[in-house]
Write a protein that holds these residues in place. Structure first.
Motif, mmCIF file in Angstrom:
data_model
loop_
_atom_site.group_PDB
_atom_site.id
_atom_site.type_symbol
_atom_site.label_atom_id
_atom_site.label_comp_id
_atom_site.label_asym_id
_atom_site.label_seq_id
_atom_site.Cartn_x
_atom_site.Cartn_y
_atom_site.Cartn_z
ATOM 1 N N ALA A 273 -1.438 -18.001 20.275
ATOM 2 C CA ALA A 273 -0.259 -18.859 20.326
ATOM 3 C C ALA A 273 -0.443 -20.077 19.430
ATOM 4 O O ALA A 273 0.482 -20.489 18.707
ATOM 5 N N ALA A 274 -1.637 -20.664 19.455
ATOM 6 C CA ALA A 274 -1.911 -21.807 18.582
ATOM 7 C C ALA A 274 -1.809 -21.392 17.114
ATOM 8 O O ALA A 274 -1.213 -22.100 16.294
ATOM 9 N N ALA A 275 -2.377 -20.222 16.783
ATOM 10 C CA ALA A 275 -2.320 -19.732 15.398
ATOM 11 C C ALA A 275 -0.887 -19.456 14.978
ATOM 12 O O ALA A 275 -0.498 -19.727 13.835
ATOM 13 N N THR A 410 21.659 -14.118 7.321
ATOM 14 C CA THR A 410 20.803 -15.191 7.806
ATOM 15 C C THR A 410 20.382 -14.899 9.236
ATOM 16 O O THR A 410 21.223 -14.566 10.080
ATOM 17 N N LYS A 411 19.087 -14.992 9.496
ATOM 18 C CA LYS A 411 18.565 -14.713 10.838
ATOM 19 C C LYS A 411 17.587 -15.792 11.242
ATOM 20 O O LYS A 411 17.008 -16.486 10.404
ATOM 21 N N ARG A 412 17.377 -15.904 12.540
ATOM 22 C CA ARG A 412 16.338 -16.793 13.027
ATOM 23 C C ARG A 412 14.985 -16.190 12.675
ATOM 24 O O ARG A 412 14.795 -14.972 12.718
ATOM 25 N N LEU A 413 14.045 -17.053 12.328
ATOM 26 C CA LEU A 413 12.721 -16.559 11.953
ATOM 27 C C LEU A 413 12.092 -15.752 13.077
ATOM 28 O O LEU A 413 11.424 -14.741 12.833
ATOM 29 N N LYS A 414 12.283 -16.185 14.315
ATOM 30 C CA LYS A 414 11.709 -15.445 15.440
ATOM 31 C C LYS A 414 12.201 -14.000 15.449
ATOM 32 O O LYS A 414 11.433 -13.062 15.671
ATOM 33 N N GLN A 415 13.492 -13.802 15.167
ATOM 34 C CA GLN A 415 14.051 -12.446 15.142
ATOM 35 C C GLN A 415 13.490 -11.647 13.978
ATOM 36 O O GLN A 415 13.144 -10.466 14.119
ATOM 37 N N LEU A 416 13.372 -12.291 12.788
ATOM 38 C CA LEU A 416 12.806 -11.594 11.627
ATOM 39 C C LEU A 416 11.380 -11.139 11.895
ATOM 40 O O LEU A 416 11.000 -10.011 11.581
ATOM 41 N N PHE A 417 10.575 -12.025 12.487
ATOM 42 C CA PHE A 417 9.186 -11.684 12.777
ATOM 43 C C PHE A 417 9.101 -10.527 13.769
ATOM 44 O O PHE A 417 8.278 -9.625 13.632
ATOM 45 N N SER A 418 9.936 -10.568 14.789
ATOM 46 C CA SER A 418 9.908 -9.516 15.810
ATOM 47 C C SER A 418 10.309 -8.170 15.211
ATOM 48 O O SER A 418 9.679 -7.140 15.477
ATOM 49 N N GLU A 419 11.373 -8.167 14.398
ATOM 50 C CA GLU A 419 11.838 -6.914 13.791
ATOM 51 C C GLU A 419 10.792 -6.323 12.851
ATOM 52 O O GLU A 419 10.638 -5.103 12.771
ATOM 53 N N ALA A 420 10.068 -7.198 12.146
ATOM 54 C CA ALA A 420 9.058 -6.733 11.187
ATOM 55 C C ALA A 420 7.697 -6.489 11.827
ATOM 56 O O ALA A 420 6.762 -6.071 11.154
ATOM 57 N N LYS A 421 7.609 -6.760 13.150
ATOM 58 C CA LYS A 421 6.327 -6.634 13.868
ATOM 59 C C LYS A 421 5.235 -7.431 13.151
ATOM 60 O O LYS A 421 4.097 -6.978 12.989
ATOM 61 N N THR A 422 5.578 -8.653 12.726
ATOM 62 C CA THR A 422 4.623 -9.533 12.058
ATOM 63 C C THR A 422 3.513 -9.911 13.025
ATOM 64 O O THR A 422 3.797 -10.354 14.139
ATOM 65 N N PRO A 423 2.240 -9.746 12.637
ATOM 66 C CA PRO A 423 1.141 -10.159 13.523
ATOM 67 C C PRO A 423 1.307 -11.615 13.946
ATOM 68 O O PRO A 423 1.741 -12.462 13.155
ATOM 69 N N LEU A 424 0.949 -11.906 15.189
ATOM 70 C CA LEU A 424 1.167 -13.248 15.718
ATOM 71 C C LEU A 424 0.481 -14.316 14.879
ATOM 72 O O LEU A 424 1.025 -15.398 14.673
ATOM 73 N N ARG A 425 -0.745 -14.035 14.382
ATOM 74 C CA ARG A 425 -1.437 -15.033 13.583
ATOM 75 C C ARG A 425 -0.625 -15.422 12.368
ATOM 76 O O ARG A 425 -0.555 -16.588 11.979
#
Length: 467
Positions: A273-275, A410-425
């Motif tokens: 979470a910190a990362a 235009t999307k919220r970054l949180k949604q973009l990250f979730s859709e792309a399965k971006t690693p949490l770090r």
């Protein structure tokens, strides 16, 4: 012994798929036995392993005067004799250590990796090979034990991290020296290796021989141990990432839910979470965050001017107002000839620079480079008020929105990250901004308003590396 080194390296390469056909490999070379043996191994087997190119990179740390210059000259002579392309630069590591208020070893390591990764990005190398050996791994594990490391530290040096590979990780220093002797490789000996001021040297002189006196096969035993622990750590990290994903809320994380998790998972989730928010935690900070979850209230300071807080059941990570202001006001150095000097931002190293269209098109190995940095370029002249060019870095904030070039949405970054399965770090990667908003999101490219097109005259390039 020569055959042992080659066989052991090839076995490790196959086990972890460190190399693939068509790879362009940049070998980190200091001029010492380990790194020259690595370079020789890669060069002599380049056809057998179907490598497209093997090159070398040497950074002169300017710490030992004439001796440092001699190391650079020896490396250059070896590469010239073999016809190996060499990239060589110098860095005042002592000055960097003083500026960063860190140790010489840490500053040297940061400078080296920033240099290697920048050359790899600029020139399109797909792998960076470093010459860490089994002997280095043993010393690293012992250092971590002495400092009270957790499981992650006991895993030692990994065979691969991102594009960095370590083919000699199961080869001993004695096997390296035998390989050099058999292949008539002249190498430099770093005089600081005998300096007992450095903790690693003290371990090498006293603790390592003691280990081998207890078990002559201690090297192989430690290699087995670290391999097994890496598998355990990977599983726990995956579970922690899954838990943290489930606990995500707008602007933070579900604190009561995190508090109910088993301690090994919870601690890893906190560090992730910190990362994700552009920070990091050491053991003392993880313990402080654990106390917040136990009480479900309060706050604690984290490194880099960040604060973790629990309020109304939500765990948040924020930079202090002072640090946010500094991020917003201090302009970044922009080099007018490709990626410039590295800028530290939390756990990340960032390079920003620009090239004109003609140079961008003519850059060496253009196809490889373009593929690597496509998601990190924008049109310099479309940046808001580019005459002043006030650019800055910041972490993601709740509600941040972004329109990736070419996607017209235009999307919220949180949604973009979730859709792309971006690693949490990687969700804590620094965002490049101007006063009008977000310019680039690493991994997603630039915003539509600064997208490149056939009329682009100047390309702004951003590269980001984990420190």
């Amino acid at each position: 012994m020569t055959g042992d080194l080659t066989a052991k390296a090839e076995a490790l390469i196959c086990r972890y798929t460190l190399l693939e056909p068509g790879d362009r490999v940049l070998a980190a070379v200091s001029g010492g036995a380990d790194s020259l043996a690595l370079l020789a191994l890669l060069w002599e087997n380049r056809d057998r392993w179907q490598l497209a190119e093997v090159a070398a990179a040497h950074l002169n740390h300017q710490l030992r005067g004439a001796e440092s210059d001699a190391d650079a000259a020896l490396t250059a002579a070896y590469c010239a004799d073999k016809g190996i392309r060499l990239y060589c630069e110098s860095a005042d590591v002592a000055a960097l250590a003083a500026a960063e208020k860190t140790g010489i070893e840490a500053a040297g390591r940061a400078a080296r990796y920033a240099f290697f990764e920048r050359i790899a990005e600029e020139r399109g190398y797909t792998k960076i090979a470093t010459a860490h050996t089994l002997s280095d791994n043993i010393e690293t594990v012992l250092l971590h034990i002495a400092r009270g490391s957790g499981l992650c530290g006991l895993c030692g040096i990994p065979p691969a991290r991102d594009k960095i590979i370590r083919p000699l990780l199961e080869v001993t220093r004695a096997e390296v020296e035998a390989y050099c002797a058999a292949n008539h490789i002249t190498y430099a000996v770093d005089s600081t290796n005998a300096d007992l001021v450095f903790a690693r040297n003290r371990l090498r002189k006293a603790a390592v021989p003691a280990l081998f006196s207890v078990n002559p096969a201690a090297g192989e035993a430690i290699a087995r141990m670290t391999a097994g622990l890496r598998a355990d750590e990977q599983y726990l990290a995956e579970q922690a990432a899954r838990v943290l994903e489930q606990c995500c809320l707008d602007g933070g994380y579900n604190a009561p839910e995190l508090a109910r998790m088993p301690e090994p998972i919870r601690r890893r989730a906190l560090r992730l979470a910190a990362a994700e928010n552009g920070g990091y935690m050491e053991a003392i900070h993880t313990e402080a965050a654990e106390r917040l979850l136990a009480r479900l209230r309060g706050s604690c300071a984290l490194p880099g001017g960040m604060t973790a807080a629990v309020e109304r059941g939500v765990l948040t990570f924020r930079r202090t107002a002072k640090d946010q202001m500094a991020d917003s006001i201090d302009p970044l150095p922009v080099n007018p000839d490709g990626p410039g000097n590295p800028v530290k931002f939390g756990a990340w190293t960032v390079n920003i620079g620009w090239v004109n269209a003609e140079e961008f098109d003519k850059m060496e190995n253009y196809q490889n480079i373009h593929k690597n940095i496509l998601k990190a370029v924008c049109d310099y002249d479309k940046i808001w008020d580019n005459m002043l060019l006030e650019l800055y870095l910041r972490v993601r904030r709740p509600g941040d929105k972004f329109c990736p070039a070419g996607r017209k949405v235009t999307k919220r970054l949180k949604q973009l990250f979730s859709e792309a399965k971006t690693p949490l770090r990687n969700r804590g990667l620094p965002l490049l901004c101007d006063k009008k908003g977000i310019l680039m999101v690493p991994g997603f490219g630039c915003d539509q308003r600064v997208a490149t097109d056939k009329h682009t005259r100047r390309y702004l390039i951003m590269t980001v590396h984990y420190a």
